[in-house]
Design a protein around this motif. Structure first.
Motif, PDB file in Angstrom:
ATOM      1  N   VAL A  39       0.362   5.949  -0.740  1.00  0.00           N
ATOM      2  CA  VAL A  39      -0.536   7.085  -0.960  1.00  0.00           C
ATOM      3  C   VAL A  39      -0.014   7.886  -2.137  1.00  0.00           C
ATOM      4  CG1 VAL A  39      -1.532   9.181   0.022  1.00  0.00           C
ATOM      5  CG2 VAL A  39      -1.162   7.183   1.478  1.00  0.00           C
ATOM      6  N   ASN A  40      -0.869   8.116  -3.126  1.00  0.00           N
ATOM      7  CA  ASN A  40      -0.489   8.933  -4.276  1.00  0.00           C
ATOM      8  C   ASN A  40      -0.361  10.390  -3.878  1.00  0.00           C
ATOM      9  OD1 ASN A  40      -0.420   6.878  -6.254  1.00  0.00           O
ATOM     10  ND2 ASN A  40      -2.647   6.907  -6.418  1.00  0.00           N
ATOM     11  N   HIS A  67      -4.841   9.785  -2.801  1.00  0.00           N
ATOM     12  CA  HIS A  67      -5.493   8.499  -3.031  1.00  0.00           C
ATOM     13  C   HIS A  67      -4.690   7.356  -2.404  1.00  0.00           C
ATOM     14  CE1 HIS A  67      -8.526   9.346  -6.370  1.00  0.00           C
ATOM     15  NE2 HIS A  67      -9.097   8.418  -5.635  1.00  0.00           N
ATOM     16  N   LEU A  68      -5.409   6.342  -1.894  1.00  0.00           N
ATOM     17  CA  LEU A  68      -4.752   5.105  -1.492  1.00  0.00           C
ATOM     18  C   LEU A  68      -4.428   4.305  -2.746  1.00  0.00           C
ATOM     19  CD1 LEU A  68      -3.970   3.053   0.780  1.00  0.00           C
ATOM     20  CD2 LEU A  68      -6.261   2.084   0.493  1.00  0.00           C
ATOM     21  N   LYS A  69      -3.219   3.759  -2.820  1.00  0.00           N
ATOM     22  CA  LYS A  69      -2.851   2.919  -3.954  1.00  0.00           C
ATOM     23  C   LYS A  69      -2.420   1.548  -3.444  1.00  0.00           C
ATOM     24  CE  LYS A  69       1.994   4.416  -4.237  1.00  0.00           C
ATOM     25  NZ  LYS A  69       3.064   4.909  -5.146  1.00  0.00           N
ATOM     26  N   THR A  70      -2.723   0.537  -4.210  1.00  0.00           N
ATOM     27  CA  THR A  70      -2.304  -0.827  -3.900  1.00  0.00           C
ATOM     28  C   THR A  70      -1.642  -1.403  -5.140  1.00  0.00           C
ATOM     29  OG1 THR A  70      -4.565  -1.533  -4.444  1.00  0.00           O
ATOM     30  CG2 THR A  70      -4.016  -1.306  -2.115  1.00  0.00           C
ATOM     31  N   ASP A  71      -0.352  -1.656  -5.049  1.00  0.00           N
ATOM     32  CA  ASP A  71       0.423  -2.151  -6.185  1.00  0.00           C
ATOM     33  C   ASP A  71       0.774  -3.614  -5.986  1.00  0.00           C
ATOM     34  OD1 ASP A  71       0.427   0.390  -7.339  1.00  0.00           O
ATOM     35  OD2 ASP A  71       2.219   0.983  -6.206  1.00  0.00           O
ATOM     36  N   SER A 131      -7.675  -2.248  -6.449  1.00  0.00           N
ATOM     37  CA  SER A 131      -7.128  -0.892  -6.419  1.00  0.00           C
ATOM     38  C   SER A 131      -8.158   0.180  -6.733  1.00  0.00           C
ATOM     39  CB  SER A 131      -5.964  -0.776  -7.414  1.00  0.00           C
ATOM     40  OG  SER A 131      -4.943  -1.698  -7.107  1.00  0.00           O
ATOM     41  N   ASN A 132      -9.000  -0.061  -7.735  1.00  0.00           N
ATOM     42  CA  ASN A 132      -9.882   0.985  -8.240  1.00  0.00           C
ATOM     43  C   ASN A 132     -11.287   0.948  -7.686  1.00  0.00           C
ATOM     44  OD1 ASN A 132      -7.735   1.735  -9.910  1.00  0.00           O
ATOM     45  ND2 ASN A 132      -8.417   0.393 -11.560  1.00  0.00           N
ATOM     46  N   THR A 176       0.831  -1.201   0.000  1.00  0.00           N
ATOM     47  CA  THR A 176       0.000   0.000   0.000  1.00  0.00           C
ATOM     48  C   THR A 176       0.866   1.251   0.000  1.00  0.00           C
ATOM     49  OG1 THR A 176      -0.116  -0.019   2.407  1.00  0.00           O
ATOM     50  CG2 THR A 176      -1.882  -1.139   1.224  1.00  0.00           C
ATOM     51  N   ASN A 205     -10.614   1.710  -3.109  1.00  0.00           N
ATOM     52  CA  ASN A 205     -10.502   3.050  -3.658  1.00  0.00           C
ATOM     53  C   ASN A 205     -10.960   4.067  -2.618  1.00  0.00           C
ATOM     54  OD1 ASN A 205     -10.123   5.116  -5.591  1.00  0.00           O
ATOM     55  ND2 ASN A 205     -12.304   5.064  -6.094  1.00  0.00           N
ATOM     56  N   THR A 206     -10.250   5.180  -2.501  1.00  0.00           N
ATOM     57  CA  THR A 206     -10.633   6.239  -1.573  1.00  0.00           C
ATOM     58  C   THR A 206     -11.038   7.469  -2.376  1.00  0.00           C
ATOM     59  OG1 THR A 206      -8.285   6.835  -1.436  1.00  0.00           O
ATOM     60  CG2 THR A 206      -9.193   5.466   0.322  1.00  0.00           C
TER      61      THR A 206
END
Length: 282
Positions: free
Chosen positions: A149-150, A154-158, A213-214, A147, A218-219
């Motif tokens: 944060v962009n 936004h929260l991101k999960t790669d 992720s989306n 995890t 998604n936040t």
């Protein structure tokens, strides 16, 4: 004269009280109202259930792969998926958990399936092609996601890695095909066992990771408050994991009011307040 002084004193006292009340709602410049949200084990279970349904849906259609290798110096083998002939949905389990304080692991276990594929063998003696079922049982698929944060909050999960632990992997060539390619069967068996992650992972990656992720994690960066007012907000920093739960600190960045109803034109409204700690649980 005395009456005038009393009135002035009363006004001053009212002004001081009003300012004190206003100060109680406002913090220093540059800070914003916020809250803490927590996703616990129940939320993770909901994510796991949704990903199971998503897997059942695409596993009834196609598991896509296209793999190839040089078996020996002059022999080339390729295998391309065609369709799913068998999938045991009753035995398939899905679980979504936090991992190591850094991210998540999705685990799909009890994956039993047979995929009809098209094979091709090119050798000095010629070319051989045909259809062959590829089967694997009691297989476990793991997706490891970190995890972050962009820059926009936004929260991101790669996806970090996809691992597959497959059991009883086998290609069931027809008797007529087996006779033609019998000299290469040990090489083919070794090849397919080594490449099982390349066979299974691409479909799980493309079908599940964007959903996680989306959609599921998604936040959104704005929410309607009332009438023409909207709240913009974002994550303050990296999320943390506490006792199998995700904790995120969220801060408002601004409150916007549309200039006209149903208009895309907005004006900024100053909004600074003290930090509010609210536990949001699923």
């Amino acid at each position: 004269m005395i009456r005038s002084l009393v009135l002035v004193a009363g006004v001053l006292l009212h002004t001081v009280a009003a300012q004190s009340l206003a100060n109680s709602f406002f913090a220093e410049t540059g800070t914003h109202a916020g809250f803490v949200t927590r996703l616990n084990g129940k939320a993770f279970d909901l994510v796991g259930d949704y990903l199971r349904e998503r897997t059942l849906k695409f596993m009834h259609n196609e598991l896509s792969f296209n793999i190839s290798s040089v078996l020996t110096e002059n022999v080339h083998f390729s295998l391309v998926s065609n369709r799913i002939a068998r999938f045991d949905e009753d035995s398939f389990k899905s679980k979504f958990t936090s991992h190591n304080g850094k991210g998540f692991i999705w685990t799909g276990s009890g994956l039993n399936a047979t995929v009809t594929a098209v094979y091709r063998v090119d050798s000095p003696s010629g070319q051989s092609t045909g259809h062959v079922p590829l089967s694997f049982d009691n297989t476990v698929v793991e997706l490891l996601l970190w995890t972050g944060v962009n820059s926009d909050g936004h929260l991101k999960t790669d996806l970090v890695t996809c691992k597959v632990a497959a059991n009883n992997v086998r290609l069931q060539f027809a008797a007529s095909d087996a006779e033609t390619i019998s000299p290469y069967l040990p090489h083919i068996s070794h090849f397919i066992t080594e490449r099982i992650e390349q066979t299974i992972c691409p479909s799980f990656h493309s079908e599940l990771v964007p959903v996680i992720s989306n959609r599921l994690l998604n936040t959104p960066l704005s929410a309607a408050l009332f009438d023409q007012y909207f709240l913009n907000y974002g994550l303050l920093g990296p999320v943390t994991f506490v006792q199998d739960a995700l904790v995120a600190h969220v801060s408002t960045t601004s409150v916007c009011r549309s200039a006209r109803r149903h208009s895309s034109s907005y004006e900024m409204v100053t909004f600074l307040a003290g930090y509010e700690d609210i536990q949001s649980r699923i």
